[in-house]
Design an enzyme around this catalytic site. Structure first.
Site, short mmCIF file in Angstrom:
data_model
loop_
_atom_site.label_atom_id
_atom_site.label_comp_id
_atom_site.label_asym_id
_atom_site.label_seq_id
_atom_site.Cartn_x
_atom_site.Cartn_y
_atom_site.Cartn_z
N ASP A 111 -6.63 -9.39 -25.30
CA ASP A 111 -6.28 -8.98 -23.94
C ASP A 111 -4.76 -8.82 -23.90
OD1 ASP A 111 -6.02 -8.86 -20.96
OD2 ASP A 111 -8.10 -9.54 -21.01
N ASP A 121 -2.76 -4.22 -27.41
CA ASP A 121 -3.66 -3.12 -27.09
C ASP A 121 -4.81 -3.12 -28.09
OD1 ASP A 121 -4.92 -0.73 -26.61
OD2 ASP A 121 -3.16 0.53 -26.95
N ASP A 128 -12.62 -2.49 -16.54
CA ASP A 128 -12.21 -1.85 -15.29
C ASP A 128 -13.03 -0.57 -15.08
OD1 ASP A 128 -10.87 -0.54 -13.17
OD2 ASP A 128 -8.96 -1.46 -13.76
N LYS A 138 -12.36 5.53 -8.88
CA LYS A 138 -11.99 6.84 -8.34
C LYS A 138 -12.22 7.91 -9.41
CE LYS A 138 -8.59 5.11 -5.03
NZ LYS A 138 -7.17 5.15 -4.60
N LYS A 186 -16.70 -14.48 -13.31
CA LYS A 186 -16.24 -14.37 -11.92
C LYS A 186 -16.44 -12.95 -11.40
CE LYS A 186 -11.34 -13.18 -12.59
NZ LYS A 186 -9.95 -13.51 -12.23
N GLU A 216 -18.93 -11.00 -12.26
CA GLU A 216 -20.35 -10.90 -11.96
C GLU A 216 -20.67 -11.56 -10.63
OE1 GLU A 216 -24.59 -11.75 -14.25
OE2 GLU A 216 -22.68 -12.29 -15.17
#
Length: 238
Positions: free
Chosen positions: A95, A122, A145, A149, A217, A219
């Protein structure tokens, strides 16, 4: 590390690792004293620094147990619990979020876990440059994520080019386990994974949640909002 120092570190990281489209943002979040202390005192034991050369994961872990890559572990709570439930499996957790890295290291120490190594980098660069072909027994990507949009869909992690990078790293018989609480993203995940001849779905479409995966969290939040949760588990056949 103060907020200002943390933000400067993030800005430096972005400058040193440019890429045109990223699937993540470096959140400017507060690093608690406990999280920073965990990084300062535990990184040498449980952290792996990025290198642009192939890594020997057995040497990094000091074992030849099965290796699972986890991409995007958030605050690390689910990662630590999975590692506790599967003590004979090693987990490489990646992460870019500093407080999450510190928190996972703290959980490793508190739970006396020896089967997790942490990277703050990364994941795409790690996959491209550090992971050897056939080095992984499984890959976990939970609640990436959704970039809900439409104009941001290009930032979604689970797309065919990314899966194409992952597949050579996975042993034959190894698996990819994805989970999301965003239905439209779940459909995209299913479409992407199903497009690879070398991957076989372990279910007709979406899989039952495996016993090893605890409720995260994300979920729980999704369920509170009335969202469903979708797991996908595909095996590499060749």
């Amino acid at each position: 590390m103060t907020d200002t120092a943390e933000n400067q570190t993030q800005n430096n990281w972005q400058a040193e690792h440019p890429r045109s489209i990223r699937s993540f943002v470096l959140r400017q979040s507060h690093m608690t004293a406990a999280q920073q202390r965990a990084i300062d005192t535990l990184w040498d034991s449980f952290g792996i620094d990025y290198q642009a050369t192939p890594a020997d994961l057995d040497a990094n872990f000091g074992s030849n147990r099965p290796k699972i890559l986890e991409i995007g572990f958030g605050m690390g709570t689910a990662t630590a619990e999975i590692a506790r439930r599967l003590p004979e499996t090693d987990f490489l957790a990646i992460d870019v979020h500093g407080p999450g890295v510190g928190n996972l290291l703290k959980l490793i120490n508190e739970n006396h876990l020896e089967n997790i190594r942490v990277m703050r980098h990364d994941a795409v660069e790690v996959i491209e440059n550090m992971l050897q072909d056939g080095s992984l027994d499984g890959i976990h990507i939970f609640f990436p994520d959704p970039w809900h949009k439409k104009r941001h869909h290009k930032r979604r992690l689970i797309q065919a080019p990314f899966i194409a990078k992952l597949l050579p790293k996975l042993k034959t018989g190894g698996y990819i386990h994805l989970a999301t609480d965003w239905e439209e993203y779940a459909r995209q995940m299913l479409e992407v994974l199903s497009s690879f001849d070398s991957l076989q779905n372990t279910a007709a479409d979406y899989a039952p949640t495996p016993d090893y995966r605890p409720e995260t969290k994300f979920e729980a939040r999704g369920k509170r909002l009335g969202h469903g949760v979708w797991d996908l588990v595909f095996k590499r056949m060749g």
